[in-house]
Scaffold this active site. Structure first.
Site, PDB file in Angstrom:
ATOM      1  CD  GLU A 226      27.689  45.683  66.090  1.00 50.09           C
ATOM      2  OE1 GLU A 226      26.901  46.565  65.834  1.00 50.09           O
ATOM      3  OE2 GLU A 226      28.977  45.977  66.326  1.00 50.09           O
TER       4      GLU A 226
ATOM      5  CB  CYS B 104      20.928  44.268  61.047  1.00 51.18           C
ATOM      6  SG  CYS B 104      22.852  44.033  60.688  1.00 51.18           S
TER       7      CYS B 104
ATOM      8  CD  GLU C  11      15.120  45.245  63.279  1.00 54.16           C
ATOM      9  OE1 GLU C  11      14.727  44.610  64.263  1.00 54.16           O
ATOM     10  OE2 GLU C  11      15.918  45.140  62.626  1.00 54.16           O
TER      11      GLU C  11
ATOM     12  CE  LYS D 211      21.352  31.006  72.477  1.00 49.78           C
ATOM     13  NZ  LYS D 211      20.545  30.458  71.465  1.00 49.78           N
TER      14      LYS D 211
HETATM   15  P1  NAD Z   1      16.914  37.763  69.039  1.00 47.38           P
HETATM   16  O1  NAD Z   1      17.358  38.673  69.600  1.00 47.38           O
HETATM   17  O2  NAD Z   1      15.526  37.014  69.148  1.00 47.38           O
HETATM   18  O3  NAD Z   1      17.742  36.481  69.321  1.00 47.38           O
HETATM   19  C1  NAD Z   1      19.432  36.574  69.044  1.00 47.38           C
HETATM   20  C2  NAD Z   1      20.125  35.657  69.884  1.00 47.38           C
HETATM   21  O4  NAD Z   1      19.690  35.818  71.233  1.00 47.38           O
HETATM   22  C3  NAD Z   1      19.660  34.165  69.571  1.00 47.38           C
HETATM   23  O5  NAD Z   1      20.875  33.308  69.674  1.00 47.38           O
HETATM   24  C4  NAD Z   1      18.851  33.672  71.018  1.00 47.38           C
HETATM   25  O6  NAD Z   1      18.409  32.722  71.131  1.00 47.38           O
HETATM   26  C5  NAD Z   1      19.268  34.774  72.009  1.00 47.38           C
HETATM   27  N1  NAD Z   1      18.385  35.071  72.931  1.00 47.38           N
HETATM   28  C6  NAD Z   1      17.162  35.490  72.717  1.00 47.38           C
HETATM   29  N2  NAD Z   1      16.781  35.934  74.148  1.00 47.38           N
HETATM   30  C7  NAD Z   1      17.729  35.833  75.049  1.00 47.38           C
HETATM   31  C8  NAD Z   1      17.987  36.084  76.433  1.00 47.38           C
HETATM   32  N3  NAD Z   1      16.835  36.326  77.039  1.00 47.38           N
HETATM   33  N4  NAD Z   1      19.166  35.899  76.732  1.00 47.38           N
HETATM   34  C9  NAD Z   1      20.120  35.328  76.194  1.00 47.38           C
HETATM   35  N5  NAD Z   1      19.935  35.123  74.791  1.00 47.38           N
HETATM   36  C10 NAD Z   1      18.914  35.366  74.138  1.00 47.38           C
HETATM   37  O7  NAD Z   1      17.391  37.998  67.597  1.00 47.38           O
HETATM   38  P2  NAD Z   1      16.998  37.409  66.272  1.00 47.38           P
HETATM   39  O8  NAD Z   1      15.650  37.299  65.962  1.00 47.38           O
HETATM   40  O9  NAD Z   1      17.850  36.059  66.175  1.00 47.38           O
HETATM   41  O10 NAD Z   1      17.651  38.193  65.067  1.00 47.38           O
HETATM   42  C11 NAD Z   1      17.059  39.478  64.439  1.00 47.38           C
HETATM   43  C12 NAD Z   1      17.393  40.472  65.194  1.00 47.38           C
HETATM   44  O11 NAD Z   1      18.924  40.774  65.158  1.00 47.38           O
HETATM   45  C13 NAD Z   1      16.853  41.821  64.370  1.00 47.38           C
HETATM   46  O12 NAD Z   1      16.463  42.715  65.197  1.00 47.38           O
HETATM   47  C14 NAD Z   1      18.205  42.564  63.656  1.00 47.38           C
HETATM   48  O13 NAD Z   1      18.151  43.751  63.128  1.00 47.38           O
HETATM   49  C15 NAD Z   1      19.247  41.919  64.626  1.00 47.38           C
HETATM   50  N6  NAD Z   1      20.528  42.040  63.964  1.00 47.38           N
HETATM   51  C16 NAD Z   1      21.497  43.093  64.028  1.00 47.38           C
HETATM   52  C17 NAD Z   1      22.571  43.193  63.537  1.00 47.38           C
HETATM   53  C18 NAD Z   1      23.533  44.017  63.619  1.00 47.38           C
HETATM   54  O14 NAD Z   1      24.723  43.743  63.220  1.00 47.38           O
HETATM   55  N7  NAD Z   1      23.244  45.321  64.256  1.00 47.38           N
HETATM   56  C19 NAD Z   1      23.178  42.007  62.691  1.00 47.38           C
HETATM   57  C20 NAD Z   1      21.772  40.905  62.575  1.00 47.38           C
HETATM   58  C21 NAD Z   1      20.776  40.952  63.289  1.00 47.38           C
HETATM   59  O1  6OD Z   2      29.237  43.047  57.511  1.00 46.09           O
HETATM   60  C1  6OD Z   2      29.016  42.984  58.759  1.00 46.09           C
HETATM   61  O2  6OD Z   2      30.336  42.764  59.320  1.00 46.09           O
HETATM   62  C2  6OD Z   2      28.036  42.843  59.598  1.00 46.09           C
HETATM   63  N1  6OD Z   2      28.389  42.455  60.977  1.00 46.09           N
HETATM   64  C3  6OD Z   2      26.839  42.730  59.155  1.00 46.09           C
HETATM   65  C4  6OD Z   2      25.618  42.526  59.778  1.00 46.09           C
HETATM   66  C5  6OD Z   2      24.519  42.304  59.247  1.00 46.09           C
HETATM   67  C6  6OD Z   2      23.294  42.040  59.621  1.00 46.09           C
HETATM   68  O3  6OD Z   2      22.438  41.436  59.451  1.00 46.09           O
END
Ligand code: NAD
Ligand code: 6OD
Length: 475
Positions: A253, A287, A379, A177
């Site tokens: 992540e 991220c 963040e 998803k």
């Molecule tokens: P989000 O948590 O709002 O959504 C991520 C996914 O989870 C989406 O597909 C969303 O529809 C789904 N989702 C939301 N609520 C849910 C629930 N209750 N149950 C199941 N699924 C649910 O995050 P976002 O706004 O899409 O992304 C930004 C965030 O992601 C930032 O905090 C960023 O730091 C983090 N991020 C982390 C990494 C990493 O590798 N650590 C990478 C990319 C993004």
């Molecule tokens: O480079 C990657 O493998 C990775 N997972 C990057 C994540 C970036 C977050 O926004």
């Protein structure tokens, strides 16, 4: 957009479901729609994945799965421009980013796990027994089963395939998803899967939001054996609760508030260039981006001046993903502007064309805020970096580590001993020295504290997605 967004369940495309509008972040205009999966569709997707698990897929050798991963990579490459256009349309990101990072990395994700499979060794032990005959112990790696893959909007195809590739490599079946904001490339991926003759039900795709929708229904589904999730830390907590009810393993992540440390012995030009990249790539919506930068006092003024000048000169950056996210970032800037000093940016760029309806924020450099200020603590996930001075190495480490997050950090120094002292002392999963976001896909990737659970990358992902079983044979 090249083709309509559809679900993909049991080898069939399905356009049904309440439509959700898709908005171009660059202009704010509605440019399409995506169907939202019903609870019944999510259920059918999980059942299709479970049936496929028991089908011929279970007998595929690792070599055959590896060659399938290469065919999927070939399929993405053969439609490269279509993937790039779809990713840009959904995210508003510049073509230069999607064509050099997002889509090539999706290809590399499939190829690297295919290659890793070939080199994966099984361990065995001969165990001595009193009767002198001994026993042979060996390990069998089984798939976890049906895996839910839930991904965010910032690097849609890159982060989805970063999980789907190792999940398929290890023989699982997947229900994916993507973010409701960026569903297009996942749908193209499903088309590639069909063309590559991925057996029906091995890869399934459902669209829709998270809470009270497809995401939640998937993570709560008793037929889902494990959840691999990338997104906000708060969402991670919610998903962990759902998975905990049936003790399903999770790989997370999550968010970050990444620190950078610039020591006075650093190559300042390299540190400024590197920080412009680490703070403003994809307008800070990565991220790994640096949001807190600590600079040793003797070079603070020079560094701040050069970074601010560099930020003011940046062009060709993209918008925030949505109006809501833009408003969140601007809320931080409004408060930070009142409480501290804005060295560059701080507002909304004006273009005099249709982009003025989009969700843009200027690359922004802040300073003078206390460490407990929301703009320094929380963040932001936008084009915003805060600079603060430090005097000693110990102080720099204490500042960097005083965060509930622990994803990544950067260290800029010309002293190799300091580099090796400071980098391992950082409370993060990934520390870069004199570089940022230099990736080798075999290395462990992930965060500590509120930034994640587990590691992805190379053998770490293959380990998460498989269940090692010991067989002991008395000889
Ligand atoms: P989000 O948590 O709002 O959504 C991520 C996914 O989870 C989406 O597909 C969303 O529809 C789904 N989702 C939301 N609520 C849910 C629930 N209750 N149950 C199941 N699924 C649910 O995050 P976002 O706004 O899409 O992304 C930004 C965030 O992601 C930032 O905090 C960023 O730091 C983090 N991020 C982390 C990494 C990493 O590798 N650590 C990478 C990319 C993004
Ligand atoms: O480079 C990657 O493998 C990775 N997972 C990057 C994540 C970036 C977050 O926004």
């Amino acid at each position: 957009m090249s083709s309509p967004v559809r679900h993909y369940v049991g080898g069939r495309f399905d356009p049904t479901g309440e439509p959700l509008p898709l908005v171009d972040p660059a202009t704010g205009r509605v440019v399409g729609e995506a169907p939202q999966a019903s609870r019944d569709l999510v259920d059918r997707a999980v059942r299709a994945a479970r049936e496929a698990l028991a089908g011929p897929w279970a007998t595929w050798t690792a070599a055959r799965r590896a060659s399938l991963l290469h065919r999927i990579a070939d399929g993405i490459e053969s439609r490269f421009e279509e993937f790039v256009s779809a990713e840009c349309a959904d995210t508003g990101k510049p073509r230069a980013l999607a064509s050099t990072i997002d889509i090539p990395r999706a290809v590399a994700n499939f190829r690297s796990y295919a290659d890793l499979l070939a080199g994966r060794a099984e361990r065995s032990w001969h165990t001595a027994t009193e009767d002198g005959r001994g026993a042979l112990n060996y390990t069998v790696h089984k798939p976890l089963g049906v895996v839910a893959v839930i991904s965010p909007w910032n690097l849609p195809l890159l982060l989805l395939t970063w999980k789907v590739a190792p999940a398929l490599a290890t023989g699982n079946t997947v229900v994916a998803k993507p973010s409701e904001l960026t569903p297009a490339t996942a749908c193209l991926l499903a088309e590639v899967m069909a063309e590559a003759e991925v057996p029906d039900g091995v890869f399934n795709l459902v669209h829709g939001p998270g809470a009270d929708a497809a995401g939640q229904w998937l993570t709560e589904h008793p037929g889902v054996d494990a959840v691999a999730f990338t997104g906000e830390s708060r969402t991670g907590s919610t998903i962990m609760r759902a998975a905990a009810a049936r003790l399903a393993p999770v790989s997370f992540e999550l968010g970050g508030k990444n620190a950078g440390l610039v020591f006075d012995d650093a190559d300042l030009e390299q540190a400024v260039e590197g920080t412009l990249r680490s703070a403003f790539t994809h307008s800070g919506q990565v991220c790994l981006c640096t949001e807190r930068l600590y600079v040793q006092r003797p070079v603070f003024e020079a560094f701040a001046t050069r970074l601010a000048a560099g930020a003011k000169e940046l062009t060709g950056y993209g918008p925030m993903i949505s109006a809501a996210h833009r408003d969140k970032v601007l809320g931080h800037l409004e408060r930070a502007g009142a409480d501290g000093e804005v060295l560059a940016g701080g507002g909304v760029p004006r273009f005099g064309d249709e982009r003025d309806g989009g969700f843009w924020v200027e690359p922004t450099v802040l300073t003078g805020l206390p460490e407990d200020h929301p703009a320094v603590r929380d963040e932001i996930f936008g084009p915003v970096v805060h600079l603060a001075p430090f005097d000693t190495e110990e102080e720099a480490l204490a500042l960097a580590n005083a965060s509930p997050y622990g994803l990544a950090a950067t260290v800029w120094t010309g002293d190799v001993s300091r580099a090796h002292r400071v980098a391992p002392a950082l409370d993060v999963g990934i520390a870069w020295v004199n570089t940022w976001n230099l990736r080798d896909l075999r290395t462990p990737f992930g965060g500590v504290k509120a930034s994640g659970i587990g590691r992805e990358g190379g053998d770490h992902s293959l380990d998460f997605f498989s269940e090692p079983m010991n067989v002991c044979v008395k000889l």
